[in-house]
Design an enzyme around this catalytic site. Structure first.
Site, PDB file in Angstrom:
ATOM      1  CB  CYS A 271      -1.137   0.342   0.961  1.00 61.38           C
ATOM      2  SG  CYS A 271      -0.307  -0.124   2.974  1.00 61.38           S
TER       3      CYS A 271
ATOM      4  CB  CYS B 255      -2.381  -2.853   7.667  1.00 48.03           C
ATOM      5  SG  CYS B 255      -2.844  -2.748   6.711  1.00 48.03           S
TER       6      CYS B 255
HETATM    7  S1  FES Z   1      -6.950   4.226   2.007  1.00 44.84           S
HETATM    8 FE1  FES Z   1      -4.853   4.980   1.485  1.00 44.84          FE
HETATM    9  S2  FES Z   1      -3.872   2.361   1.810  1.00 44.84           S
HETATM   10 FE2  FES Z   1      -6.005   2.471   1.811  1.00 44.84          FE
END
Ligand code: FES
Lengths: 121, 121
Positions: free
Chosen positions: A33, A102
């Site tokens: 991401c 994440c």
């Molecule tokens: S909104 Fe930016 S990575 Fe999900």
């Protein structure tokens, strides 16, 4: 979508900030991401006496770093190195599959900060 | 990595929160990262009189929503519908390529909230 524990740590994250006199600093990036995570450690007598983090990442990155830093604060370096993102996700009562990547940021940033600490010795 | 404007809106975002008496609410999800964005509009006389957002998304999602809500607050519905994520990214002096998908959330959430407003009439 998110557990109560995730929302708790997202809305009121622990250990956010910087440590200007850190003994080890780890910075890692997420290929998936594009987010970054920075972890600061104070180490004394082989123990992590203080820890702070900063991230540009999403709520899942914030929640996992908040609980991960809680978990290793006060621990020995050896125990902190054993922290896995699986244990962190379990402590949060789970994360949606799309957000597991994440949680890896926190684990990697701790390891990078400990590597930086050893490099400085 | 990030422009001063992005960091400004990330560290001190505008228009964060909910509007309990919203006239239109839009909720959209990001297929790429799994993040969600919720937008609340107050509309009076064809104008957007108030706007708030909540997101679990990353710093880029927060910064783009902060500046996008600033840009359309006080505008007519017609003008708000013309807001593009390109214009928002430009107003922020750019975003890294890996974070462009985050800026799409704000544009889509505004459009979803306006669609919800029309549906309610
Ligand atoms: S909104 Fe930016 S990575 Fe999900």
């Amino acid at each position: 979508l998110y557990s109560d524990k995730v929302m708790e740590h997202f809305t009121n994250p622990h250990n956010v900030g910087e440590l200007p006199d850190a003994d080890g600093i780890g910075e890692v990036g997420n290929a998936k991401c594009g987010d970054i995570m920075k972890m600061y450690l104070k180490i004394d007598g082989g123990k992590i006496t203080d820890i702070k983090f900063k991230t540009f990442g999403c709520g899942a990155a914030i929640a996992t770093s908040s609980i991960a830093t809680d978990m290793i604060k006060g621990q020995t370096i050896e125990d902190a190195l054993k922290l896995t993102n699986k244990a962190v996700v379990e402590a949060l009562d789970g994360l949606p599959p799309a957000k597991i990547h994440c949680s890896v940021l926190a684990e990697q940033a701790v390891k990078a900060a400990l590597a930086d600490y050893y490099r400085r010795q």
